[in-house]
Design a protein around this motif. Structure first.
Motif, PDB file in Angstrom:
ATOM      1  N   PHE A 142      -7.677   6.203 -31.244  1.00 44.23           N
ATOM      2  CA  PHE A 142      -8.854   7.435 -30.961  1.00 44.23           C
ATOM      3  C   PHE A 142     -10.003   6.792 -31.947  1.00 44.23           C
ATOM      4  N   TRP A 143     -11.120   6.659 -31.117  1.00 45.28           N
ATOM      5  CA  TRP A 143     -12.604   6.281 -31.909  1.00 45.28           C
ATOM      6  C   TRP A 143     -13.543   7.420 -31.486  1.00 45.28           C
ATOM      7  N   PRO A 144     -13.854   8.380 -32.516  1.00 48.67           N
ATOM      8  CA  PRO A 144     -15.063   9.305 -32.241  1.00 48.67           C
ATOM      9  C   PRO A 144     -16.282   8.452 -32.009  1.00 48.67           C
ATOM     10  N   PHE A 145     -17.091   9.397 -31.306  1.00 50.40           N
ATOM     11  CA  PHE A 145     -18.537   8.840 -31.151  1.00 50.40           C
ATOM     12  C   PHE A 145     -19.188   9.261 -32.327  1.00 50.40           C
ATOM     13  N   VAL A 146     -20.089   8.155 -32.547  1.00 51.35           N
ATOM     14  CA  VAL A 146     -21.002   8.067 -33.854  1.00 51.35           C
ATOM     15  C   VAL A 146     -22.554   8.087 -33.335  1.00 51.35           C
ATOM     16  N   GLY A 147     -22.685   8.170 -32.151  1.00 49.69           N
ATOM     17  CA  GLY A 147     -23.892   7.989 -31.698  1.00 49.69           C
ATOM     18  C   GLY A 147     -24.101   8.016 -30.170  1.00 49.69           C
ATOM     19  N   ALA A 189     -11.084  13.600 -26.043  1.00 51.01           N
ATOM     20  CA  ALA A 189     -11.460  14.080 -27.651  1.00 51.01           C
ATOM     21  C   ALA A 189     -10.091  14.121 -28.369  1.00 51.01           C
ATOM     22  N   GLU A 190     -10.329  14.149 -29.898  1.00 53.14           N
ATOM     23  CA  GLU A 190      -9.188  14.520 -30.706  1.00 53.14           C
ATOM     24  C   GLU A 190      -9.461  15.908 -30.993  1.00 53.14           C
ATOM     25  N   VAL A 191      -8.283  16.641 -30.840  1.00 47.11           N
ATOM     26  CA  VAL A 191      -8.255  18.158 -30.856  1.00 47.11           C
ATOM     27  C   VAL A 191      -7.419  18.546 -32.113  1.00 47.11           C
ATOM     28  N   THR A 240     -13.179   7.957 -27.697  1.00 51.31           N
ATOM     29  CA  THR A 240     -12.696   7.039 -26.560  1.00 51.31           C
ATOM     30  C   THR A 240     -11.362   6.990 -27.232  1.00 51.31           C
ATOM     31  N   VAL A 241     -10.380   6.316 -26.266  1.00 49.75           N
ATOM     32  CA  VAL A 241      -9.128   5.790 -26.824  1.00 49.75           C
ATOM     33  C   VAL A 241      -9.010   4.330 -26.157  1.00 49.75           C
ATOM     34  N   ASP A 242      -8.808   3.403 -27.217  1.00 46.51           N
ATOM     35  CA  ASP A 242      -8.656   2.172 -26.957  1.00 46.51           C
ATOM     36  C   ASP A 242      -7.285   1.829 -26.257  1.00 46.51           C
TER      37      ASP A 242
END
Length: 190
Positions: free
Chosen positions: A166-171, A25-27, A159-161
């Motif tokens: 960082f790539w936040p979930f969209v679904g 997560a991004e906090v 998720t982290v590439d």
């Protein structure tokens, strides 16, 4: 300021098989909304929903929180918990699992979580019983949904590439079919 963190959920199946799952997560900490508080809210909801799906032989005993700093994961906190699965009856093989998939924007940006230790009562043939669908959906929502604190702090799952982006979930997606949990040799993987 935002940081990239992950929590490693730790548990056992039948007090013999160690299980692990990593949540990234991004906090963003603001005021009293600390990383520890935001992770506690997120993990408490997530584990409660997962325990509703698992056999009583499944036990979650804690999670470790790490922060991504200069290309490395640094341990921030070790948190204990005491949560057990809620379903009785016969237990399925440990390898049979629920698969939760969080999807982020872009190609191949997704996170998968496998949870074994399921009860035979919730399964029909190779899929889950119809009444089990609401519990599966609740677990998926807990996995992909952001947490916002009272002071405006946030924990955004994603998720982290390979480059540390960082790539936040969209679904997300949860299958009505049983999945198969990967096995790793001790010392490999996490």
């Amino acid at each position: 300021m935002s940081t990239i963190e992950h929590a490693v959920l730790k548990g056992t199946i039948a007090s013999a098989v160690e299980i692990r799952n990593i949540f990234t997560a991004e906090v963003t900490e603001i005021g009293a909304d600390t990383s520890e508080l935001l992770w506690d809210v997120y993990m408490t909801a997530m584990v409660a929903d997962i325990c509703d799906l698992c056999h009583s032989a499944v036990h979650f005993y804690g999670y470790d929180v790490f922060q991504y700093q200069a290309g490395q994961w640094v341990l921030l906190d070790e948190v204990t918990m005491n949560e057990d699965g809620a379903n009785g009856g016969e237990q399925l093989l440990n390898q049979a699992a629920i698969v939760l998939i969080g999807k982020a924007a872009g190609i191949r940006h997704m996170g998968r979580k496998f949870f074994g230790g399921l009860s035979e009562a919730n399964v029909v043939a190779n899929g889950f019983a119809a009444g089990f669908a609401a519990s599966l959906a609740a677990a998926l929502v807990s996995y992909i949904s952001p947490v916002t604190g009272i002071g405006g702090g946030s924990l955004v799952p994603g998720t982290v590439d390979k480059n540390g982006g960082f790539w936040p979930f969209v679904g997300g997606v949860v299958s009505s079919l049983l999945g198969t949990m990967r096995r790793r040799k001790p010392g490999n993987g996490i």
